[in-house]
Design a protein around this motif. Structure first.
Motif, mmCIF file in Angstrom:
data_model
loop_
_atom_site.group_PDB
_atom_site.id
_atom_site.type_symbol
_atom_site.label_atom_id
_atom_site.label_comp_id
_atom_site.label_asym_id
_atom_site.label_seq_id
_atom_site.Cartn_x
_atom_site.Cartn_y
_atom_site.Cartn_z
ATOM 1 N N PRO A 41 36.045 48.686 77.589
ATOM 2 C CA PRO A 41 35.300 47.431 77.728
ATOM 3 C C PRO A 41 34.326 47.265 76.560
ATOM 4 O O PRO A 41 33.209 47.742 76.582
ATOM 5 C CB PRO A 41 34.555 47.616 79.054
ATOM 6 N N TRP A 42 34.745 46.564 75.527
ATOM 7 C CA TRP A 42 33.983 46.453 74.292
ATOM 8 C C TRP A 42 33.039 45.257 74.312
ATOM 9 O O TRP A 42 33.190 44.340 75.116
ATOM 10 C CB TRP A 42 34.950 46.308 73.099
ATOM 11 N N ASN A 45 37.416 40.144 77.713
ATOM 12 C CA ASN A 45 38.785 40.618 77.506
ATOM 13 C C ASN A 45 38.813 42.082 77.066
ATOM 14 O O ASN A 45 38.977 42.381 75.879
ATOM 15 C CB ASN A 45 39.482 39.753 76.450
ATOM 16 N N PRO A 46 38.648 43.018 78.019
ATOM 17 C CA PRO A 46 38.733 44.436 77.652
ATOM 18 C C PRO A 46 40.156 44.779 77.216
ATOM 19 O O PRO A 46 41.101 44.061 77.547
ATOM 20 C CB PRO A 46 38.364 45.158 78.955
ATOM 21 N N VAL A 47 40.293 45.840 76.445
ATOM 22 C CA VAL A 47 41.612 46.260 75.963
ATOM 23 C C VAL A 47 41.804 47.742 76.259
ATOM 24 O O VAL A 47 40.845 48.471 76.513
ATOM 25 C CB VAL A 47 41.766 46.012 74.444
ATOM 26 N N HIS A 94 37.689 49.178 83.527
ATOM 27 C CA HIS A 94 38.213 47.811 83.375
ATOM 28 C C HIS A 94 37.217 46.836 83.998
ATOM 29 O O HIS A 94 37.294 46.507 85.183
ATOM 30 C CB HIS A 94 39.576 47.706 84.063
ATOM 31 N N THR A 95 36.264 46.379 83.187
ATOM 32 C CA THR A 95 35.191 45.546 83.707
ATOM 33 C C THR A 95 35.483 44.050 83.605
ATOM 34 O O THR A 95 36.289 43.618 82.791
ATOM 35 C CB THR A 95 33.885 45.818 82.936
ATOM 36 N N LYS A 96 34.781 43.285 84.440
ATOM 37 C CA LYS A 96 34.815 41.826 84.397
ATOM 38 C C LYS A 96 33.451 41.325 83.931
ATOM 39 O O LYS A 96 32.421 41.930 84.228
ATOM 40 C CB LYS A 96 35.117 41.257 85.792
ATOM 41 N N ALA A 97 33.443 40.209 83.218
ATOM 42 C CA ALA A 97 32.194 39.613 82.734
ATOM 43 C C ALA A 97 31.913 38.272 83.409
ATOM 44 O O ALA A 97 31.102 37.489 82.915
ATOM 45 C CB ALA A 97 32.255 39.444 81.223
ATOM 46 N N LEU A 136 35.133 36.487 71.871
ATOM 47 C CA LEU A 136 36.005 36.715 73.018
ATOM 48 C C LEU A 136 37.207 37.578 72.642
ATOM 49 O O LEU A 136 37.763 38.281 73.483
ATOM 50 C CB LEU A 136 36.499 35.383 73.581
ATOM 51 N N SER A 137 37.616 37.509 71.389
ATOM 52 C CA SER A 137 38.792 38.221 70.905
ATOM 53 C C SER A 137 38.380 39.483 70.163
ATOM 54 O O SER A 137 37.503 39.443 69.289
ATOM 55 C CB SER A 137 39.596 37.315 69.962
#
Length: 301
Positions: A199-200, A229-231, A274-277, A290-291
């Motif tokens: 989660p950056w 948008n975590p990767v 895996h976080t949500k914002a 965002l990217s």
């Protein structure tokens, strides 16, 4: 008259960026340090957390405190003594300020604090929001104690907001330098399985969140300070390799190697979060980056 803001941890990576931005925005900023005489272009007050000493003038006229103090989690091996220092540097520091507030008249209304997504621990594919329970392991324990200490401010009638920071990407210093070194020395590959979620967040957005919370009186409680948008780890390293025009190799650096070299601290690179914002977006914060590709292009120019 400019609002006065006191920053703990003001000489650290985030603190340096934040104090400069606050000054640019017209705020009167001061910091806490064991060596005020060494600080230039900024008002500095003495404190020593281990000795529980603090200059009582540090609160004069201050409306907002931003708490970033804490020893670097990535430095040294996590011995029992080191782990105690990592926790106490975060909890006892804010406790020292709260104790001062209890015995001295002040104008402080707000405390904003760093925290970290490490509070969730290694959660695999589970999607995590601010209502998710803390995980297990040292990072989770450290962050939970950190947040509990900061939350004591609500008993003093303060507005308290805590930002659970993800993988912080900065132009210089920090974790991105390590990944850039891997890529530039042609050793870029997956860490462990490569499937763990990273989660950056771009440093501009983290600083933006603190600025947003300074002015937004409705900002309180806990927020995931991570891009929407975590990767996965393999995608993170592959994207950085593409941006730097270097190869990404399909092999993996085994988990066992990290555990051998880093011990318990290996969870810093192997854990999956895996976080949500959604919460901070709904509260009104607008992300600049965002990217991941766009963020890395900006940071590596």
């Amino acid at each position: 008259m400019a609002k006065k803001i006191l920053v703990t941890g003001g000489t650290g990576l985030v603190g340096n960026m934040l104090t400069k931005k606050l000054q640019d925005q017209g705020y009167e900023v001061s910091i806490m340090t064991r060596s005020p005489e060494k600080v230039k272009n900024l008002k500095a007050f003495y404190w020593d957390i281990k000795k529980q000493e603090i200059d009582e003038k540090c609160l004069d006229g201050v409306e907002t405190i931003i708490h970033l103090a804490g020893e670097n989690i990535a430095d040294g091996r996590w011995t029992d003594e080191r782990k105690k220092a990592l926790v106490s540097s975060r909890t006892e520091s804010i406790g020292l300020i709260y104790d001062l507030m209890k015995r001295k008249e002040h104008q402080v209304k707000t405390v904003l604090s760093a925290s970290a997504v490490g509070i969730y621990g290694d959660r695999g594919e589970e999607i995590l929001d601010e209502t998710s329970k803390p995980g297990t392991g040292f990072l989770a324990h450290c962050c939970e104690e950190w947040e509990k200490a900061v939350e004591q401010g609500t008993d003093l009638g303060l507005r308290v907001a805590k930002f659970r920071i993800g993988l912080l990407l900065t132009p210089k210093g920090g974790v991105l330098d390590i990944f850039k070194l891997m890529v530039k020395t042609f050793t870029a590959s997956k860490l462990g399985s490569g499937e763990q979620w990273f989660p950056w967040i771009h440093s501009d957005d983290l600083i933006g969140m603190f600025l947003w919370a300074v002015e937004n009186e409705d900002a309180k409680g806990v927020y995931n300070a991570t891009a929407p948008n975590p990767v996965r780890n393999k995608e993170f390293t592959k994207t950085l390799s593409d941006v730097l025009h270097r190869p990404f190799w399909p092999f993996a650096i085994p988990k066992a190697m990290f555990k051998l070299l880093m011990g318990e601290k290996s969870e810093l690179v192997l854990m999956s979060t895996h976080t949500k914002a959604d919460k901070i977006i709904k509260a009104g914060y607008t992300f600049k980056f965002l990217s991941l590709k766009t963020a890395l292009e900006d940071l590596t120019r």
